[in-house]
Design a protein around this motif. Structure first.
Motif, PDB file in Angstrom:
ATOM      1  N   THR A 153      41.596  72.164 -29.893  1.00 26.23           N
ATOM      2  CA  THR A 153      41.439  71.285 -31.052  1.00 26.23           C
ATOM      3  C   THR A 153      42.661  71.397 -31.961  1.00 26.23           C
ATOM      4  O   THR A 153      43.140  70.406 -32.495  1.00 26.23           O
ATOM      5  CB  THR A 153      40.181  71.696 -31.843  1.00 26.23           C
ATOM      6  OG1 THR A 153      39.130  71.893 -30.912  1.00 26.23           O
ATOM      7  CG2 THR A 153      39.789  70.636 -32.830  1.00 26.23           C
ATOM      8  N   ARG A 154      43.154  72.639 -32.109  1.00 20.71           N
ATOM      9  CA  ARG A 154      44.312  72.857 -32.976  1.00 20.71           C
ATOM     10  C   ARG A 154      45.514  72.044 -32.495  1.00 20.71           C
ATOM     11  O   ARG A 154      46.195  71.394 -33.276  1.00 20.71           O
ATOM     12  CB  ARG A 154      44.660  74.349 -32.992  1.00 20.71           C
ATOM     13  CG  ARG A 154      45.882  74.675 -33.812  1.00 20.71           C
ATOM     14  CD  ARG A 154      46.214  76.140 -33.752  1.00 20.71           C
ATOM     15  NE  ARG A 154      45.282  76.929 -34.528  1.00 20.71           N
ATOM     16  CZ  ARG A 154      45.417  78.231 -34.771  1.00 20.71           C
ATOM     17  NH1 ARG A 154      46.444  78.878 -34.271  1.00 20.71           N
ATOM     18  NH2 ARG A 154      44.560  78.874 -35.505  1.00 20.71           N
ATOM     19  N   CYS A 155      45.748  72.046 -31.166  1.00 23.27           N
ATOM     20  CA  CYS A 155      46.872  71.280 -30.615  1.00 23.27           C
ATOM     21  C   CYS A 155      46.631  69.783 -30.769  1.00 23.27           C
ATOM     22  O   CYS A 155      47.552  69.022 -31.054  1.00 23.27           O
ATOM     23  CB  CYS A 155      47.101  71.643 -29.154  1.00 23.27           C
ATOM     24  SG  CYS A 155      48.101  73.124 -28.946  1.00 23.27           S
ATOM     25  N   GLY A 156      45.384  69.330 -30.578  1.00 19.21           N
ATOM     26  CA  GLY A 156      45.064  67.920 -30.734  1.00 19.21           C
ATOM     27  C   GLY A 156      45.301  67.456 -32.160  1.00 19.21           C
ATOM     28  O   GLY A 156      45.902  66.404 -32.394  1.00 19.21           O
ATOM     29  N   ASP A 157      44.858  68.284 -33.123  1.00 20.69           N
ATOM     30  CA  ASP A 157      45.048  67.948 -34.544  1.00 20.69           C
ATOM     31  C   ASP A 157      46.535  67.858 -34.876  1.00 20.69           C
ATOM     32  O   ASP A 157      46.972  66.966 -35.599  1.00 20.69           O
ATOM     33  CB  ASP A 157      44.382  69.003 -35.428  1.00 20.69           C
ATOM     34  CG  ASP A 157      42.858  68.926 -35.349  1.00 20.69           C
ATOM     35  OD1 ASP A 157      42.359  67.910 -34.819  1.00 20.69           O
ATOM     36  OD2 ASP A 157      42.193  69.869 -35.806  1.00 20.69           O
ATOM     37  N   ARG A 158      47.316  68.811 -34.341  1.00 21.06           N
ATOM     38  CA  ARG A 158      48.749  68.821 -34.631  1.00 21.06           C
ATOM     39  C   ARG A 158      49.433  67.597 -34.026  1.00 21.06           C
ATOM     40  O   ARG A 158      50.294  66.982 -34.641  1.00 21.06           O
ATOM     41  CB  ARG A 158      49.389  70.106 -34.095  1.00 21.06           C
ATOM     42  CG  ARG A 158      50.734  70.405 -34.733  1.00 21.06           C
ATOM     43  CD  ARG A 158      51.271  71.766 -34.321  1.00 21.06           C
ATOM     44  NE  ARG A 158      51.433  71.884 -32.888  1.00 21.06           N
ATOM     45  CZ  ARG A 158      50.703  72.662 -32.103  1.00 21.06           C
ATOM     46  NH1 ARG A 158      49.774  73.420 -32.616  1.00 21.06           N
ATOM     47  NH2 ARG A 158      50.920  72.690 -30.803  1.00 21.06           N
ATOM     48  N   ALA A 159      49.002  67.194 -32.813  1.00 25.47           N
ATOM     49  CA  ALA A 159      49.594  66.024 -32.167  1.00 25.47           C
ATOM     50  C   ALA A 159      49.272  64.758 -32.964  1.00 25.47           C
ATOM     51  O   ALA A 159      50.135  63.905 -33.179  1.00 25.47           O
ATOM     52  CB  ALA A 159      49.081  65.908 -30.734  1.00 25.47           C
ATOM     53  N   ALA A 199      50.896  60.522 -36.889  1.00 25.95           N
ATOM     54  CA  ALA A 199      50.700  59.867 -38.183  1.00 25.95           C
ATOM     55  C   ALA A 199      51.978  59.976 -39.024  1.00 25.95           C
ATOM     56  O   ALA A 199      52.396  59.019 -39.680  1.00 25.95           O
ATOM     57  CB  ALA A 199      49.517  60.503 -38.918  1.00 25.95           C
ATOM     58  N   TYR A 200      52.609  61.142 -38.990  1.00 27.34           N
ATOM     59  CA  TYR A 200      53.838  61.369 -39.750  1.00 27.34           C
ATOM     60  C   TYR A 200      54.938  60.442 -39.240  1.00 27.34           C
ATOM     61  O   TYR A 200      55.669  59.820 -40.024  1.00 27.34           O
ATOM     62  CB  TYR A 200      54.273  62.830 -39.614  1.00 27.34           C
ATOM     63  CG  TYR A 200      55.555  63.136 -40.336  1.00 27.34           C
ATOM     64  CD1 TYR A 200      55.551  63.350 -41.717  1.00 27.34           C
ATOM     65  CD2 TYR A 200      56.760  63.215 -39.645  1.00 27.34           C
ATOM     66  CE1 TYR A 200      56.718  63.610 -42.381  1.00 27.34           C
ATOM     67  CE2 TYR A 200      57.931  63.480 -40.308  1.00 27.34           C
ATOM     68  CZ  TYR A 200      57.922  63.673 -41.682  1.00 27.34           C
ATOM     69  OH  TYR A 200      59.099  63.928 -42.339  1.00 27.34           O
ATOM     70  N   ALA A 201      55.033  60.317 -37.895  1.00 28.99           N
ATOM     71  CA  ALA A 201      56.066  59.460 -37.320  1.00 28.99           C
ATOM     72  C   ALA A 201      55.854  58.008 -37.734  1.00 28.99           C
ATOM     73  O   ALA A 201      56.793  57.284 -38.041  1.00 28.99           O
ATOM     74  CB  ALA A 201      56.041  59.587 -35.788  1.00 28.99           C
ATOM     75  N   ALA A 231      58.356  55.775 -40.080  1.00 33.53           N
ATOM     76  CA  ALA A 231      58.900  54.561 -39.483  1.00 33.53           C
ATOM     77  C   ALA A 231      58.695  53.373 -40.415  1.00 33.53           C
ATOM     78  O   ALA A 231      59.549  52.486 -40.494  1.00 33.53           O
ATOM     79  CB  ALA A 231      58.221  54.289 -38.136  1.00 33.53           C
ATOM     80  N   THR A 232      57.565  53.348 -41.156  1.00 30.60           N
ATOM     81  CA  THR A 232      57.284  52.198 -42.025  1.00 30.60           C
ATOM     82  C   THR A 232      57.971  52.340 -43.390  1.00 30.60           C
ATOM     83  O   THR A 232      58.221  51.362 -44.060  1.00 30.60           O
ATOM     84  CB  THR A 232      55.775  52.018 -42.242  1.00 30.60           C
ATOM     85  OG1 THR A 232      55.204  53.284 -42.534  1.00 30.60           O
ATOM     86  CG2 THR A 232      55.106  51.442 -41.008  1.00 30.60           C
ATOM     87  N   ASP A 233      58.286  53.600 -43.789  1.00 34.80           N
ATOM     88  CA  ASP A 233      58.945  53.807 -45.102  1.00 34.80           C
ATOM     89  C   ASP A 233      60.365  53.246 -45.127  1.00 34.80           C
ATOM     90  O   ASP A 233      61.093  53.356 -44.191  1.00 34.80           O
ATOM     91  CB  ASP A 233      58.990  55.320 -45.416  1.00 34.80           C
ATOM     92  CG  ASP A 233      57.611  55.789 -45.876  1.00 34.80           C
ATOM     93  OD1 ASP A 233      56.739  54.923 -46.049  1.00 34.80           O
ATOM     94  OD2 ASP A 233      57.416  57.000 -46.019  1.00 34.80           O
TER      95      ASP A 233
END
Ligand SMILES: [Zn+2]
Length: 207
Positions: A188-194, A199-201, A205-207
């Protein structure tokens, strides 16, 4: 518990096995568990569940591969870590669809054949014939290595397992897993980080 804890920012990284949930497939395949016993964590950290002879002993005992009081020496832990590197290399080759390093194949075969694993015929004077696998206490680690190596061979060749074998898709994690459905990460930890990274990317990209 003698867990070593490192605080880094808001996250806490732990080298204790209980805090590092096993990846899908590890419970059925000790070879997969061995491959995943050294983990790359965010922030350049690394957790090694076989870092000391005591840790290696705990790791084996938890999987019924050695008695809890086996009294492992550093040389035994080194043998385990060495087989781990060879198994990791084979799993990586399998996932990438690449040829294996011949030395890794040899290492697995050596581990499988170094100790007798056949169930021999024995004859007790009082109770008569029976079968048992010789398991000298001097060869506890060799026996564990043989079991793990045989499991690695199964994992690599059994179509049902090999088709599901994949590497965790959440960098910097370097664990392997057996996929269930589309899930591509080991925890779950790896899934959350991915998901957070995606989301960050998108935001940047939109900023
Ligand atoms: Zn992972």
């Amino acid at each position: 518990m003698d867990a070593i804890r490192t605080m880094r920012g808001m996250e806490e990284f732990v080298t204790d096995e209980a805090a590092l949930p096993s990846a899908p497939g590890e419970d059925e395949h000790p070879a997969l568990a061995l491959a995943n016993s050294a983990v790359a964590l965010p922030g350049g950290h690394r957790a090694d569940l076989l870092g000391t002879p005591a840790q290696a002993e705990q790791w084996l005992a938890r999987r019924d591969l050695a008695p809890a009081d086996a009294g492992l020496a550093e040389v035994c832990a080194t043998q385990l870590r060495s087989l781990r590197e060879q198994v990791r290399s084979l799993l990586a080759s399998r996932v990438a669809g690449q040829p294996a390093l011949p030395a890794a194949v040899t290492a697995v075969n050596d581990a499988m054949t170094r100790v007798p694993t056949a169930s021999l015929l024995l004859w007790d004077e009082k109770t008569g014939p029976y079968r048992a696998t010789p398991h000298p206490t001097t060869a506890i680690v060799e026996h564990a290595l043989a079991v793990i190596a045989a499991d690695a061979a199964d994992l690599l060749t059994a179509p049902a397992a090999a088709a599901r074998l994949t590497a965790c898709a959440s960098p910097p994690c370097n664990r392997f897993l057996l996929k269930h459905g589309r899930r591509q990460w080991c925890s779950t930890r790896c899934g959350d980080r991915a998901r957070a990274a995606r989301a960050y990317a998108r935001r940047t990209a939109t900023d």
